[in-house]
Design an enzyme around this catalytic site. Sequence first.
Site, PDB file in Angstrom:
ATOM      1  N   LYS A  13       1.829   6.034  -3.162  1.00 17.55           N
ATOM      2  CA  LYS A  13       2.757   6.980  -3.772  1.00 17.55           C
ATOM      3  C   LYS A  13       2.576   7.028  -5.287  1.00 17.55           C
ATOM      4  CE  LYS A  13       5.477   8.895  -0.606  1.00 17.55           C
ATOM      5  NZ  LYS A  13       5.708  10.354  -0.483  1.00 17.55           N
ATOM      6  N   PRO A  32       0.798  -1.235   0.000  1.00 15.36           N
ATOM      7  CA  PRO A  32       0.000   0.000   0.000  1.00 15.36           C
ATOM      8  C   PRO A  32       0.829   1.282   0.000  1.00 15.36           C
ATOM      9  CG  PRO A  32      -0.974  -1.594   1.471  1.00 15.36           C
ATOM     10  CD  PRO A  32       0.343  -2.177   1.046  1.00 15.36           C
ATOM     11  N   TYR A  33       1.992   1.265   0.630  1.00 16.91           N
ATOM     12  CA  TYR A  33       2.848   2.447   0.613  1.00 16.91           C
ATOM     13  C   TYR A  33       3.236   2.802  -0.816  1.00 16.91           C
ATOM     14  CZ  TYR A  33       7.110   5.251   1.120  1.00 16.91           C
ATOM     15  OH  TYR A  33       8.075   6.222   1.009  1.00 16.91           O
ATOM     16  N   GLY A  34       3.771   1.826  -1.549  1.00 14.39           N
ATOM     17  CA  GLY A  34       4.162   2.071  -2.935  1.00 14.39           C
ATOM     18  C   GLY A  34       2.979   2.414  -3.819  1.00 14.39           C
TER      19      GLY A  34
END
Length: 407
Positions: A217, A212-214
Amino acid sequence: MYGCSLYLFFLLIGMEYLDARRKPYNVGKVIFGLVLIALCVFVLKQSPGFGDNSVFSRREPGVTHVLVTGGAGYIGSHAALRLLKDNYRVTIVDNLSRGNMGAVKVLQELFPQPGRLQFIFADLGDQKSVNKIFAENAFDAVMHFAAVAYVGESTMEPLRYYHNITSNTLLVLEAMAFHGVKTLIYSSTCATYGEPEKMPITEATPQFPINPYGKAKKMAEDIILDFSKRTDMAVMILRYFNVIGSDPEGRLGEAPRPELREHGRISGACFDAALGVISGLKVKGTDYPTADGTCIRDYIDVTDLVDAHVKAFNKAEPGKVGIYNVGTGRGRSVKEFVDACKKATGIDIKIEYLNRRPGDYAEVYSDPTKINKELNWTAQYTDLKESLSIAWRWQKSHPHGYGANQI
């Protein structure tokens, strides 16, 4: 205080005016009072922080005003330090959920002159606050660092990450568009690439984020890129690799909150183990398809990273978008990193090997050819032990982070 005094002054003059209607010879007093009121208002308008007269609310020849979101955080504070050293005017906006007020206080002590630095406590998820900040300040550019940024945490709290990264970036971009701020330097990540089939990673490598972080972003990047097609905004997107190190002069460092240590950078965990804050270092994953079984990463020193931001800002052009990987071009395994950390600290850190961390990938390192060629940027702090030694000096002298100013 000013408001109360002015209220009383108006009240007295009003009473004189009513009295003057009964006594014509007091008209002179009323005129004199009105002149004093005008003088009082003029003085108030010249006082610092009154209305729109703050130096941060107006443009001045030869002064570039940069909004640094997340400027109380690890990378953001180092960027603010560099901008201030280079004579930029800086406004830091941070909600201190991950940043440290102690870092801001260090910057305020280093640059106490009026009009150099201001700090605004605000959450970029609050649209009214964001619009108010842009309405009251004359920004020339935005360096957008503010974001939650832990891969493991993102797999446990995905909605938080999409809101904090993607939605907040949208609000910042909308405010920039509405208030005519034309330059954006965006803090992105190599996590947008996911786990590519080929190494090293170039800017043309397909983006298939796996956590989810990538993903958050990449969504933010897509929003910026779509908007840039219909505007003359100057945009630079910098995709970081793994950031380490600290200010070589020992003024700033990395101080994550204790409750976030398990999600933090490996350098922080190494230092915590060396300081005895934790019993040892936990290495997650030893069965990756790499030479020694541990993950391979490209470790970029924060001083080099900040330099890339300044060079990107100086090269930003209206109506154009630049996308750059910011890394050394060399991959190092976690075991190599731990060995360098042991040498930098002089402590034989105890290592515990565990299963893989969710959402992680085996091997990621950059091809910095594009940023070398187009921005004339090359990583200078490439000695892993040296970067860790510099960061270790700060950690040893700040065993409790920024102490009382941690929050």
